[in-house]
Design a protein around this motif. Structure first.
Motif, PDB file in Angstrom:
ATOM      1  N   SER A  71       0.984  -0.947   0.598  1.00 41.68           N
ATOM      2  CA  SER A  71      -0.239   0.107  -0.066  1.00 41.68           C
ATOM      3  C   SER A  71       1.218   1.025  -0.223  1.00 41.68           C
ATOM      4  O   SER A  71       1.899   1.022   0.194  1.00 41.68           O
ATOM      5  CB  SER A  71      -0.996  -0.232   1.381  1.00 41.68           C
ATOM      6  OG  SER A  71      -2.005  -1.074   1.353  1.00 41.68           O
ATOM      7  N   THR A 105      -6.779   2.781   9.027  1.00 44.76           N
ATOM      8  CA  THR A 105      -7.130   2.151   8.831  1.00 44.76           C
ATOM      9  C   THR A 105      -7.992   2.964   8.164  1.00 44.76           C
ATOM     10  O   THR A 105      -8.222   3.932   7.643  1.00 44.76           O
ATOM     11  CB  THR A 105      -7.800   3.284  10.192  1.00 44.76           C
ATOM     12  OG1 THR A 105      -7.479   2.914  11.331  1.00 44.76           O
ATOM     13  CG2 THR A 105      -9.674   3.780  10.213  1.00 44.76           C
ATOM     14  N   PRO A 106      -9.472   2.200   7.479  1.00 42.59           N
ATOM     15  CA  PRO A 106      -9.811   1.130   7.957  1.00 42.59           C
ATOM     16  C   PRO A 106      -8.931  -0.162   7.661  1.00 42.59           C
ATOM     17  O   PRO A 106      -9.691  -1.717   7.868  1.00 42.59           O
ATOM     18  CB  PRO A 106     -10.940   1.177   7.765  1.00 42.59           C
ATOM     19  CG  PRO A 106     -11.785   1.356   6.431  1.00 42.59           C
ATOM     20  CD  PRO A 106     -10.513   2.697   6.293  1.00 42.59           C
ATOM     21  N   HIS A 107      -8.291   0.052   6.480  1.00 45.37           N
ATOM     22  CA  HIS A 107      -8.226  -1.118   5.574  1.00 45.37           C
ATOM     23  C   HIS A 107      -6.513  -1.068   5.167  1.00 45.37           C
ATOM     24  O   HIS A 107      -6.114   0.585   4.446  1.00 45.37           O
ATOM     25  CB  HIS A 107      -8.695  -1.728   4.358  1.00 45.37           C
ATOM     26  CG  HIS A 107      -9.473  -3.123   4.934  1.00 45.37           C
ATOM     27  ND1 HIS A 107      -8.496  -4.297   4.621  1.00 45.37           N
ATOM     28  CD2 HIS A 107     -10.280  -3.833   5.148  1.00 45.37           C
ATOM     29  CE1 HIS A 107      -8.855  -5.394   4.660  1.00 45.37           C
ATOM     30  NE2 HIS A 107     -10.444  -5.422   5.274  1.00 45.37           N
ATOM     31  N   THR A 144     -18.438  -1.587   4.554  1.00 40.87           N
ATOM     32  CA  THR A 144     -18.531  -0.288   3.860  1.00 40.87           C
ATOM     33  C   THR A 144     -16.653   0.086   3.841  1.00 40.87           C
ATOM     34  O   THR A 144     -17.032   1.361   3.148  1.00 40.87           O
ATOM     35  CB  THR A 144     -18.928   0.170   5.885  1.00 40.87           C
ATOM     36  OG1 THR A 144     -19.702  -0.600   5.910  1.00 40.87           O
ATOM     37  CG2 THR A 144     -18.792   1.400   6.234  1.00 40.87           C
ATOM     38  N   ASP A 145     -16.173  -0.973   4.265  1.00 41.48           N
ATOM     39  CA  ASP A 145     -14.805  -0.047   4.057  1.00 41.48           C
ATOM     40  C   ASP A 145     -14.037  -0.119   2.540  1.00 41.48           C
ATOM     41  O   ASP A 145     -12.869  -0.198   2.819  1.00 41.48           O
ATOM     42  CB  ASP A 145     -13.981  -0.622   5.076  1.00 41.48           C
ATOM     43  CG  ASP A 145     -14.124  -0.284   6.423  1.00 41.48           C
ATOM     44  OD1 ASP A 145     -15.059   0.838   6.481  1.00 41.48           O
ATOM     45  OD2 ASP A 145     -13.800  -1.155   7.725  1.00 41.48           O
ATOM     46  N   ALA A 181     -13.944   0.666  -0.946  1.00 45.75           N
ATOM     47  CA  ALA A 181     -13.480   2.546  -1.034  1.00 45.75           C
ATOM     48  C   ALA A 181     -12.108   2.468  -0.271  1.00 45.75           C
ATOM     49  O   ALA A 181     -11.114   2.458  -0.462  1.00 45.75           O
ATOM     50  CB  ALA A 181     -14.612   3.345  -0.899  1.00 45.75           C
ATOM     51  N   ALA A 182     -12.039   2.212   0.688  1.00 49.26           N
ATOM     52  CA  ALA A 182     -10.515   2.514   1.565  1.00 49.26           C
ATOM     53  C   ALA A 182      -9.693   1.617   1.566  1.00 49.26           C
ATOM     54  O   ALA A 182      -8.697   2.403   1.514  1.00 49.26           O
ATOM     55  CB  ALA A 182     -11.034   3.564   3.248  1.00 49.26           C
ATOM     56  N   CYS A 183     -10.214   0.847   1.794  1.00 52.54           N
ATOM     57  CA  CYS A 183      -9.033  -0.180   1.046  1.00 52.54           C
ATOM     58  C   CYS A 183      -8.657  -0.529  -0.441  1.00 52.54           C
ATOM     59  O   CYS A 183      -7.821  -0.478  -0.698  1.00 52.54           O
ATOM     60  CB  CYS A 183      -9.881  -1.789   1.649  1.00 52.54           C
ATOM     61  SG  CYS A 183      -8.775  -3.292   0.882  1.00 52.54           S
ATOM     62  N   ALA A 212      -8.180   1.755  -2.380  1.00 55.07           N
ATOM     63  CA  ALA A 212      -7.597   3.183  -2.212  1.00 55.07           C
ATOM     64  C   ALA A 212      -6.570   3.400  -1.616  1.00 55.07           C
ATOM     65  O   ALA A 212      -5.746   4.090  -2.198  1.00 55.07           O
ATOM     66  CB  ALA A 212      -8.422   4.630  -1.382  1.00 55.07           C
ATOM     67  N   THR A 213      -5.759   2.452  -1.291  1.00 56.81           N
ATOM     68  CA  THR A 213      -4.159   2.546  -0.737  1.00 56.81           C
ATOM     69  C   THR A 213      -3.936   1.501  -1.470  1.00 56.81           C
ATOM     70  O   THR A 213      -2.364   1.886  -1.449  1.00 56.81           O
ATOM     71  CB  THR A 213      -4.804   1.653   0.981  1.00 56.81           C
ATOM     72  OG1 THR A 213      -4.966   0.480   0.506  1.00 56.81           O
ATOM     73  CG2 THR A 213      -5.366   1.943   1.681  1.00 56.81           C
ATOM     74  N   LYS A 245     -11.976  -1.125  -9.903  1.00 56.55           N
ATOM     75  CA  LYS A 245     -10.529  -0.528  -9.641  1.00 56.55           C
ATOM     76  C   LYS A 245     -10.008  -0.683 -10.505  1.00 56.55           C
ATOM     77  O   LYS A 245      -8.535  -0.102 -10.711  1.00 56.55           O
ATOM     78  CB  LYS A 245     -10.338  -1.119  -8.110  1.00 56.55           C
ATOM     79  CG  LYS A 245      -8.491  -0.659  -7.611  1.00 56.55           C
ATOM     80  CD  LYS A 245      -8.468   0.624  -7.250  1.00 56.55           C
ATOM     81  CE  LYS A 245      -6.977   0.931  -6.897  1.00 56.55           C
ATOM     82  NZ  LYS A 245      -6.554   2.100  -6.354  1.00 56.55           N
TER      83      LYS A 245
END
Length: 402
Positions: free
Chosen positions: A112, A132-134, A279-280, A282-284, A286-287, A329
């Motif tokens: 990441s 956080t969160p991934h 829930t997470d 998108a954030a996961c 994104a890394t 992605k």
């Protein structure tokens, strides 16, 4: 909390480093040849790394201890920052550096990224560790070289090295509390190396780079294997809030990746459910770096949902959302792996519903991997694999991934 200031090889009888942030006593600590850190004595802004030693080459790692961790910078430039005495004195820093940010275009990494340094000073070459969160749990690189010597610089204790896709050799750097160590390796011939560090708990970044005494050359192809999952993928146990090692903390994805021609990456959070990942996701994602056309994503989710049997409509929606987000992605290959067996329990109802979901998607980019026959996976607690268990999983996955 510990900041590495400089790492390299010094030949001489004494060495000093000029450093200033008020020049306090105890602002620098040094490790020589992998030994325990000692506090550098100082006279003003000049800190002694070692003195009165026989003329020899030494691996030197200089760090800022925790008490001064937020002050990890020089406040002015020095023309003579590193001073060495000897007959003759010399300083050697590996001329070729491979890190998890792919600054060497011949290599491929699957870690990441940090978009910008954290507020408390963190070099951008550090990767996110259990963010956080991934976030990526373990940095890894894959490269080809004819170098004869290498050093792995890392804060992780256990370093794994696979040569030409073979089973990895594990090295114990004995590091603790996030302090950097250098692991020296002797290499021979033209080979492809996968090097990674075991999962380490904590929110601090993992410094990681490989120094070579000869340049890398282009890989036959670049490809990365990203595995998204829960504690089994993270290679940790929830006994201490997901912050402790499962044995030596090696996730199965790295050995599988090395054997199949990828650089591996485990992106996971202990206790994660389909609802939580929905829930997470998108954030996961994104890394992660933008996928290459050759990359693959393994979705190894479901153990924290499987106890209720087949996926209900809500879980099916969450799983579909997650797969679609991975495809959006840019991944051209997604493998939905069934929940791993635990003794006689094969989670047939849950895994069957995942297989049906994949069939219903009717997308050639998405495949299901049946794990029902993956028997004999040794665990530490009935659920979480130990070192032997991860080796068993790698054996199954290497031949089973579609």
């Amino acid at each position: 909390s510990y900041r590495t200031v400089w790492a390299g090889r010094i030949t001489g009888t004494a060495a000093r480093l000029r450093f200033t942030h008020g020049s306090p006593a105890g602002a620098l600590i040094v490790s020589i040849d992998g030994g325990a850190e000692s506090t550098c004595t100082n006279t003003g802004d000049t800190y002694t790394l070692f003195t009165g030693l026989a003329q020899a080459e030494r691996v030197v790692i200089v760090s800022i201890p925790q008490a001064y961790g937020s002050s990890g910078y020089w406040t002015k430039a020095f023309t003579d920052a590193l001073q060495v005495d000897g007959a003759p004195p010399s300083v050697y820093v590996y001329p070729y550096i491979i890190d998890s940010m792919e600054t060497d275009t011949n290599t491929v990494a699957a870690s990441s990224y940090i978009a910008a340094p954290a507020a408390n000073f963190r070099p951008t070459t550090m990767v996110i560790s259990r963010g956080t969160p991934h976030g990526n749990n373990s940095p890894s690189v894959r490269f080809r070289t004819s170098a004869t010597a290498a050093s792995v610089f890392t804060v992780g204790r256990y370093v794994y090295v696979s040569v030409d896709g073979a089973a990895a050799t594990r090295y114990d750097t004995t590091t603790v509390s996030g302090r950097m160590r250098a692991l020296d390796l002797t290499l021979s011939g033209d080979h492809i190396y996968n090097i990674w560090v075991a999962s380490i708990g904590g929110s601090w970044g993992q410094a990681f780079s490989v120094g070579l005494n000869a340049a890398s050359v282009a890989l036959p192809s670049k490809a990365r294997m990203f595995q998204i999952g829960d504690s089994t993928t993270a290679a940790d146990t929830p006994s201490s809030g997901g912050k402790t090692l499962t044995s030596t903390g090696e996730s199965d994805v790295f050995g599988v990746a090395a054997a199949l021609g990828y650089a591996g990456s485990n992106n996971a959070v202990s206790g994660k459910t389909l609802s939580g990942l929905n829930t997470d996701i998108a954030a996961c994602l994104a890394t992660l770096p933008t996928p290459l056309s050759t990359d693959v994503c393994i979705l190894a989710m479901g153990r924290n949902d499987a106890g209720a049997g087949a996926m209900d409509p809500t879980k099916q929606t969450h799983c579909t959302n997650i797969v679609n987000a991975i495809l959006a992605k840019g991944f051209q290959r997604v493998i939905c792996r069934g929940v791993l067996p635990e003794g006689a329990q094969t989670w047939s109802a849950f895994n069957g519903s995942v297989a049906s979901l994949v069939t219903g998607l009717a997308d050639a980019r998405v495949k299901f991997c049946d794990t029902s026959a993956w028997s004999g996976i040794q665990t530490i607690d009935g659920t979480h694999p130990d070192d032997v268990g991860y080796v068993t999983i790698r054996g199954y996955a290497t031949s089973a991934y579609p």
